[in-house]
Design a protein around this motif. Structure first.
Motif, short mmCIF file in Angstrom:
data_model
loop_
_atom_site.label_atom_id
_atom_site.label_comp_id
_atom_site.label_asym_id
_atom_site.label_seq_id
_atom_site.Cartn_x
_atom_site.Cartn_y
_atom_site.Cartn_z
N ALA A 1 -11.33 -2.40 60.06
CA ALA A 1 -12.41 -3.46 59.09
C ALA A 1 -11.96 -2.56 57.55
O ALA A 1 -11.51 -3.48 56.70
CB ALA A 1 -13.13 -3.17 58.97
N LEU A 2 -11.84 -1.77 57.77
CA LEU A 2 -11.46 -1.05 56.08
C LEU A 2 -10.43 -0.61 55.84
O LEU A 2 -9.67 -1.35 54.24
CB LEU A 2 -12.39 0.74 55.94
N ALA A 3 -9.31 -0.75 57.04
CA ALA A 3 -7.87 -0.09 56.38
C ALA A 3 -7.21 -1.83 56.20
O ALA A 3 -6.61 -2.07 54.94
CB ALA A 3 -6.63 -0.33 57.91
N LEU A 4 -7.93 -3.16 56.69
CA LEU A 4 -7.46 -3.98 56.57
C LEU A 4 -7.69 -5.31 54.69
O LEU A 4 -7.46 -5.49 54.25
CB LEU A 4 -8.37 -5.43 57.62
N MET A 5 -8.63 -4.14 54.76
CA MET A 5 -9.76 -4.37 53.37
C MET A 5 -8.76 -3.89 52.08
O MET A 5 -8.28 -4.60 51.32
CB MET A 5 -10.85 -3.95 53.12
N THR A 6 -8.39 -2.71 52.53
CA THR A 6 -7.72 -1.94 52.04
C THR A 6 -6.15 -2.83 51.91
O THR A 6 -5.37 -2.67 50.23
CB THR A 6 -6.65 -0.30 51.76
N LEU B 1 -16.98 -7.81 61.70
CA LEU B 1 -15.89 -6.63 61.77
C LEU B 1 -16.96 -5.59 61.33
O LEU B 1 -17.54 -4.35 61.70
CB LEU B 1 -14.59 -6.31 61.31
N PHE B 2 -17.71 -6.01 59.69
CA PHE B 2 -18.31 -4.46 59.43
C PHE B 2 -20.40 -4.69 59.73
O PHE B 2 -19.94 -3.42 60.60
CB PHE B 2 -19.01 -5.49 57.73
N TRP B 3 -20.23 -5.70 60.71
CA TRP B 3 -21.81 -5.36 61.49
C TRP B 3 -21.41 -4.73 63.22
O TRP B 3 -22.51 -4.20 63.45
CB TRP B 3 -22.73 -7.02 60.84
N LEU B 4 -20.49 -5.22 63.13
CA LEU B 4 -19.77 -5.17 64.27
C LEU B 4 -19.94 -2.78 64.53
O LEU B 4 -20.69 -3.15 65.38
CB LEU B 4 -18.80 -5.17 65.05
#
Lengths: 99, 658
Positions: free
Chosen positions: B245-250, B274-277
């Motif tokens: 999720a963080l990679a996609l955010m980046t 994804l964050f809450w998963l």
């Protein structure tokens, strides 16, 4: 650490190049072809599953372990996580009127 | 690259200017002190390059306490701003930044390092190992966590803080609505720290499965080791989701992709999903080891074997499975189908069952026990009623229909603080008082400890109890101010006063550490609490090789039974063999620094500089691949000398302090 492998890690290298091939293949299908969306999703989905299986054999020592019980637990665990994340996300994102 | 230097440093706010000056003075002071006292070599040899799980544990705890101070100041600023209606202490933007960093810091850089620190110190000792399975990887985990924490920490003075909440929901967190670089700090710093945590998870799964002492079957492991094991499995299951999720955010923020954006066909709610998963299992990652700490403390000070050991094991396993199946309860109001909301409503309520089993087990452990009211035990006792308030309000929130009323109000804020403070912070304080003698060879002062306990628990209840009522009256979270007509003023002021008492409690802990380090009695035995598990069988503080001769385990509470059956052997010099230990290494510390530099460039979207810096990462990987250091052997003479210095001490040793 006592036993250092002398032989060239050929299966790792094959696995690595196969993975690259499957990844670039998926990118090419998605970005460079004009197939219908559904077809693209099916093709890149299949490529992803193929790559996951490939990596399990080439890198993750799936066929090397002696302990069958541990292998079964690992596969059940992996299947559970995959179903929860993939099927769960699809259900949650598409079942309501959120978008 | 078009660097706008005038925007590099955050300017124009007197509070931030004061912090910038304080940071510069502290750094200069630290360098000057190290040089003046000639401590550079000591720092490098004993701490920066160490692979000793005990020292890495202490480093984690140190980072956790420092970040606790930072996150606590954020919290105090929020309470100060909302203490009276229409206050102008913080403006809206600054308030947004403060609640964002408070949340991220408290969960990821306080709770996680403190718990992983305690795990690092305690687990190998409890299972009779001499280190974790991969000592060098363990050091790398720490240095990546440290890099992530430092990168996140500097955001408020350089570049600007993230300001989209600790959940950083899209579309707000995307480039369209948060064009500054602040949220890049969130994406990159958490990625680096998360990689470290994932490695820790793998390390502890392997350590606990493979490195247990002879005779210690899975069902003879101490409860803290069990919870650490289950926690590590949840880490391995859930952290990769956050990584993705963080990679996609980046990618979205820095490279212009559209995974989560409104425009270009992105799905903003997929981020929340994804964050809450990851985010919900994360709650159990922090709370399960804390439950393990409580089990050890309660069993020791009630002087009884843990009640319902097997049901405890089943409960934590069930909690782990259910923790992966409840994430949607964080966004019931998204507009899901009623089938989905009902499903996640029921799974959420089901978690109360194994948790309730655990609470009753602790109560039954204490039943008819001869309870010793030490400070550690007080924290465990206070946990029960306070955590139950958090748990029961959680079941209220779990009802999807009712959640439409509670959602995003201070009721929710009160709920999760009642879960996380009694459920994680109280047990951590218990762990400090309980294991401090094992870490440092002296006991934290019990009298000051009781001041710490009462100030903190009273302050905590005064701060968060009013929020339940404020929330039911409609006070929303994350609002920087409110009008006088709302009538929130008196309860908000009560909460602010509570926060001051809470902070005073924390200050007393810091004073206790200082006081005890200077004046506490060093003449204590290796087992001051008359405890039950193997870590108390060796010296305090623990010698670097942990155990001279590895004992054999026959039952649960192994050390207790050894004491009762007079099986504690005096040291037989013939039994001692040379001990193989891992060598120190500079690579993890170096990797942490390169990740920090590369991450910093990436935050500022200087992609070419970041690419060049990441060559250093690959260089480190290559160095490691050709590093054939096989460790060293501790010689018999040294072992005999160390062992006789603590085993054969004469009079004046206080065996059972409490």
């Amino acid at each position: 650490m006592e036993k250092t492998t002398k032989s060239f890690p050929i299966s790792h290298v094959i696995g690595f190049f196969m993975s690259l091939l499957l990844t670039f293949g998926a990118a090419w299908v998605a970005l460079q072809t004009s197939l219908p969306m559904n077809t693209i999703i099916w093709i890149i989905g299949s490529l992803a599953v193929t790559q996951a299986a490939l990596q399990l054999y080439m890198f993750m020592h799936m066929n090397e372990g002696e302990d069958k019980a541990a292998l079964t637990i690992n596969i059940l665990y992996a299947a559970f996580i995959a179903v929860v994340i993939v099927a769960g996300s699809i259900w949650v994102m598409f079942s309501g009127h959120s978008h | 690259m078009g660097i706008n230097w005038s925007e590099f440093f955050v300017t124009g706010d007197p509070l931030i200017l004061a912090s910038q000056i304080a940071i510069v003075l502290t750094s200069v002071g630290a360098v000057a002190a190290l040089t003046y006292f000639k401590k550079w070599k000591w720092l490098w040899k004993d701490w920066l390059t160490t692979v000793d799980h005990k020292k890495i544990g202490i480093l984690y705890i140190l980072v956790g306490i420092l970040m606790f101070f930072r996150g606590g100041v954020d919290g105090l600023m929020m309470r100060a701003q909302t203490s009276v209606p229409e206050n102008t202490f913080l403006d809206a933007q600054h308030y947004n930044e403060v609640f964002t960093t408070h949340g991220v810091v408290m969960i990821l850089f306080v709770a996680m390092p403190l718990l992983i620190g305690v795990m690092n110190f305690v687990v190998p000792l409890q299972i009779g190992a001499r280190d974790v399975a991969f000592p060098q990887l363990n050091a790398l985990s720490f240095w990546l966590t440290f890099s992530g924490a430092m990168l996140f920490n500097i955001s408020f003075v350089i570049g600007g803080s993230p300001d989209a909440g600790w959940t950083s929901y899209f579309p707000l967190a995307g480039k369209e609505f948060s064009p500054g670089i602040g949220n890049n700090f969130y994406a990159v710093a958490l990625q680096i720290a998360g990689a470290g945590t994932l490695m820790s998870g793998i390390n502890f799964v392997v350590t606990i499965l493979k490195m247990r002492i002879k005779g210690m079957t899975m069902l003879k492991m101490p409860m803290f080791t069990w919870t650490s094991f289950i926690t590590s499995i949840i880490i391995v299951a859930s952290f990769p989701i956050f990584t993705v999720a963080l990679a996609l955010m980046t990618f979205d923020r820095i490279f212009g992709t559209h995974f989560f954006t409104i425009s270009g066909g992105g799905m903003d709610m997929l981020w929340a999903n994804l964050f809450w998963l990851w985010g919900h299992p994360e709650v159990y990652i922090v709370v399960l080891p804390a439950f393990g700490i409580l089990s050890e403390v309660i069993s020791t000070f009630a002087r009884k074997t843990l009640y319902g050991y097997k049901s405890m094991v089943i409960s934590i396993t069930l909690i782990a499975v259910l923790s992966m199946l409840v994430w949607v309860h964080h966004f019931f109001t998204m507009g899901n189908s009623s089938a989905a909301n009902s499903f996640f409503s029921i799974t959420t309520m089901m978690i109360a069952i194994p948790t309730g089993v655990k609470v009753f087990n602790w109560l039954f452990t204490m039943r008819k026990g001869r309870i010793k009211f030490t400070t550690a035990m007080l924290w465990a006792l206070a946990f029960v009623p306070n955590f139950v308030i958090g748990g029961v309000t959680g079941v209220m929130l779990a009802m999807a229909a009712a959640d439409y009323q509670y959602h995003n109000t201070l009721f929710l804020v009160a709920h999760f603080h009642y879960v996380l403070i009694p459920g994680v912070v109280f047990p951590l304080f218990a762990a400090f008082y309980y294991w401090w003698p094992k870490m440092f060879g002296y006991i934290l002062n019990e009298k000051i400890g009781k001041w710490h306990f009462w100030l903190f628990t009273i302050g905590f209840n005064l701060t968060f109890m009013p929020m339940f009522f404020l929330g039911l009256d409609g006070a929303v979270r994350r609002a920087y101010t409110y009008s006088e007509e709302t009538g929130f003023g008196p309860l908000m002021l009560t909460s602010a006063i509570g926060a001051i008492i809470l902070a005073a409690g924390f200050a007393v802990l810091v004073y206790n550490i200082y006081w005890s380090a200077r004046y506490a009695d060093r003449n204590i035995s290796n087992d001051p609490w008359d405890a039950r598990t193997l870590e108390w069988a060796t010296a305090s503080p623990v010698q670097h090789y942990n155990f001279a001769v590895l004992p054999e385990v026959k039952s649960l509470d192994a050390f207790w039974h050894m004491k009762k059956n007079n099986e504690i052997k005096t040291l037989n010099e013939d039994e001692i063999e040379e001990i193989h230990m891992p060598s120190n290494t500079w690579i993890p510390f170096y990797m942490g620094n390169v990740f920090l530099v590369a991450g910093f460039f990436l935050v500022f979207e200087w992609t070419i500089a970041a690419a060049i810096a990441s060559i250093g990462i690959f260089a480190g990987l290559i160095f490691r691949s050709f590093d054939y250091d096989e460790g060293f052997h501790v010689h018999k003479d040294e072992i005999i000398k160390t062992e006789s210095s603590w085993r054969n001490v004469g009079k004046g040793v206080k065996n059972h302090v409490s």
